[in-house]
Design a protein around this motif. Structure first.
Motif, PDB file in Angstrom:
ATOM      1  N   LEU A  23      61.417  10.428   7.057  1.00 16.68           N
ATOM      2  CA  LEU A  23      60.512  10.145   5.940  1.00 16.68           C
ATOM      3  C   LEU A  23      59.204  10.932   6.038  1.00 16.68           C
ATOM      4  O   LEU A  23      58.635  11.324   5.016  1.00 16.68           O
ATOM      5  CB  LEU A  23      60.227   8.641   5.867  1.00 16.68           C
ATOM      6  N   SER A  24      58.722  11.143   7.254  1.00 16.51           N
ATOM      7  CA  SER A  24      57.460  11.877   7.446  1.00 16.51           C
ATOM      8  C   SER A  24      57.670  13.380   7.463  1.00 16.51           C
ATOM      9  O   SER A  24      56.706  14.135   7.376  1.00 16.51           O
ATOM     10  CB  SER A  24      56.801  11.441   8.754  1.00 16.51           C
ATOM     11  N   ARG A  25      58.927  13.796   7.633  1.00 12.99           N
ATOM     12  CA  ARG A  25      59.264  15.219   7.802  1.00 12.99           C
ATOM     13  C   ARG A  25      58.595  15.797   9.049  1.00 12.99           C
ATOM     14  O   ARG A  25      58.200  16.957   9.095  1.00 12.99           O
ATOM     15  CB  ARG A  25      58.900  16.051   6.564  1.00 12.99           C
ATOM     16  N   LEU A  26      58.517  14.954  10.079  1.00 15.03           N
ATOM     17  CA  LEU A  26      58.049  15.420  11.380  1.00 15.03           C
ATOM     18  C   LEU A  26      59.224  15.431  12.352  1.00 15.03           C
ATOM     19  O   LEU A  26      60.113  14.579  12.286  1.00 15.03           O
ATOM     20  CB  LEU A  26      56.949  14.509  11.933  1.00 15.03           C
ATOM     21  N   PRO A  27      59.245  16.384  13.284  1.00 15.62           N
ATOM     22  CA  PRO A  27      60.348  16.465  14.240  1.00 15.62           C
ATOM     23  C   PRO A  27      60.326  15.318  15.242  1.00 15.62           C
ATOM     24  O   PRO A  27      59.263  14.786  15.588  1.00 15.62           O
ATOM     25  CB  PRO A  27      60.117  17.804  14.937  1.00 15.62           C
ATOM     26  N   LEU A  28      61.517  14.955  15.709  1.00 11.27           N
ATOM     27  CA  LEU A  28      61.678  13.951  16.751  1.00 11.27           C
ATOM     28  C   LEU A  28      61.608  14.594  18.125  1.00 11.27           C
ATOM     29  O   LEU A  28      62.140  15.697  18.337  1.00 11.27           O
ATOM     30  CB  LEU A  28      63.036  13.269  16.630  1.00 11.27           C
ATOM     31  N   ILE A  29      60.991  13.894  19.064  1.00 12.93           N
ATOM     32  CA  ILE A  29      61.055  14.266  20.476  1.00 12.93           C
ATOM     33  C   ILE A  29      62.018  13.282  21.124  1.00 12.93           C
ATOM     34  O   ILE A  29      61.711  12.096  21.260  1.00 12.93           O
ATOM     35  CB  ILE A  29      59.676  14.204  21.141  1.00 12.93           C
ATOM     36  N   VAL A  30      63.193  13.769  21.511  1.00  8.54           N
ATOM     37  CA  VAL A  30      64.294  12.898  21.917  1.00  8.54           C
ATOM     38  C   VAL A  30      64.499  12.916  23.427  1.00  8.54           C
ATOM     39  O   VAL A  30      64.694  13.974  24.034  1.00  8.54           O
ATOM     40  CB  VAL A  30      65.599  13.299  21.201  1.00  8.54           C
ATOM     41  N   HIS A  31      64.478  11.713  23.992  1.00  7.90           N
ATOM     42  CA  HIS A  31      64.801  11.465  25.392  1.00  7.90           C
ATOM     43  C   HIS A  31      66.227  10.935  25.452  1.00  7.90           C
ATOM     44  O   HIS A  31      66.579  10.019  24.721  1.00  7.90           O
ATOM     45  CB  HIS A  31      63.816  10.423  25.949  1.00  7.90           C
ATOM     46  N   THR A  32      67.057  11.499  26.320  1.00  9.26           N
ATOM     47  CA  THR A  32      68.389  10.943  26.537  1.00  9.26           C
ATOM     48  C   THR A  32      68.731  11.042  28.009  1.00  9.26           C
ATOM     49  O   THR A  32      68.546  12.098  28.629  1.00  9.26           O
ATOM     50  CB  THR A  32      69.451  11.636  25.665  1.00  9.26           C
ATOM     51  N   ARG A  33      69.183   9.920  28.567  1.00  8.40           N
ATOM     52  CA  ARG A  33      69.581   9.916  29.972  1.00  8.40           C
ATOM     53  C   ARG A  33      70.828   9.057  30.131  1.00  8.40           C
ATOM     54  O   ARG A  33      70.804   7.857  29.811  1.00  8.40           O
ATOM     55  CB  ARG A  33      68.445   9.393  30.867  1.00  8.40           C
ATOM     56  N   GLU A  34      71.896   9.682  30.585  1.00  9.44           N
ATOM     57  CA  GLU A  34      73.206   9.046  30.729  1.00  9.44           C
ATOM     58  C   GLU A  34      73.652   8.406  29.414  1.00  9.44           C
ATOM     59  O   GLU A  34      74.336   7.382  29.411  1.00  9.44           O
ATOM     60  CB  GLU A  34      73.209   8.032  31.875  1.00  9.44           C
ATOM     61  N   ALA A  35      73.254   9.015  28.294  1.00 10.82           N
ATOM     62  CA  ALA A  35      73.555   8.458  26.970  1.00 10.82           C
ATOM     63  C   ALA A  35      73.752   9.565  25.948  1.00 10.82           C
ATOM     64  O   ALA A  35      73.543   9.350  24.756  1.00 10.82           O
ATOM     65  CB  ALA A  35      72.415   7.533  26.541  1.00 10.82           C
TER      66      ALA A  35
END
Length: 257
Positions: free
Chosen positions: A120-132
């Motif tokens: 909705l904001s048109r801002l990028p996500l900073i994504v954390h993923t660990r064992e997932a």
């Protein structure tokens, strides 16, 4: 030459208490800008204050996936904060099955809220993923994520391809310099130049030759240097490429003069 640290935690102990030195070290190592990343409501207030006080620092807004009891941001709150001129991303957000076990519905709901805020904001996500990784990629796809980066990438080429197919960027931290990281190094060679970012995740994960020390944005120089050698490229070219990629993804950030 110019580098950008695309992910650090300048409000954490060991950095916040020596911020003038940290910023001076950045400048001395060609690191012209840095993105200070939020992991909680309190940390958002702290990183935004740092960003407002220093023109070379920008901030994100989000809640890390590792704590089920931390106060949440509502969707409306995320969107309100996203309108601030120095807030350029949503996150850190994602899924973490290493630290968190059992019924993780709360974690999936938190991630979905952040994905919606990014869309909705048109801002990028900073994504954390660990064992997932598989569930993370599945949620990004099913929730129609707008754009973003898989930060501190610790997966293999298979997962890198999944993220790239979703239009995401991939950011490498000091872990890529470790001797026991051949799969991450293979991924760092695989990622197309126009999707590559570098980061510190400071104060954690200092790269070789600083491993074991408290990390700081200046040390992204060593990560970029290692990736250049890994890819058979020059440091100057990796610096220019990752800087251009940062501005393309985090397009609220004005290029450093």
């Amino acid at each position: 030459m110019q580098l950008i640290d695309s992910h650090c935690h300048l409000n954490f102990q060991g950095l916040a208490d020596r911020l003038p030195e940290v910023l001076a070290n950045m400048a001395a190592n060609h690191v012209r800008q840095a993105l200070a990343v939020s992991v909680s409501r309190q940390s958002f207030d702290e990183v935004l204050a740092i960003a407002q006080a220093h023109r070379e620092i920008y901030a994100s807004v989000g809640i890390h996936p590792d704590d089920p009891d931390t106060p949440e941001f509502s969707l409306d709150e995320l969107l309100s904060h996203a309108r601030h001129e120095k807030v350029v991303a949503i996150g850190e957000t994602g899924l973490d099955y290493y630290w968190c076990k059992g019924d993780l519905g709360w974690q999936h709901r938190r991630f979905a809220t952040h994905i919606e805020a990014g869309r909705l904001s048109r801002l990028p996500l900073i994504v954390h993923t660990r064992e997932a990784a598989d569930d993370t990629m599945a949620m990004l796809k099913s929730e129609n994520a707008y754009s973003g980066v898989i930060h501190c990438f610790t997966e293999d080429v298979r997962v890198a391809k999944m993220a790239l197919d979703l239009g995401f960027y991939i950011s490498f931290s000091g872990i890529v310099t470790f001797k026991n990281a051949p799969l991450i190094q293979e991924a760092a060679r695989y990622v197309p130049a126009d999707r590559l970012l570098v980061e510190t995740d400071a104060p954690f994960l200092a790269p070789v030759p600083k491993r074991g020390k408290s990390n700081e944005p200046a040390y992204v120089y060593h990560t970029a240097e290692f990736i250049a050698k890994l890819r058979g490229d020059s440091l100057e070219n990796i610096a220019a490429t990752t800087t251009a990629n940062f501005y393309r993804l985090f397009d609220k950030v004005p290029p450093s003069a």
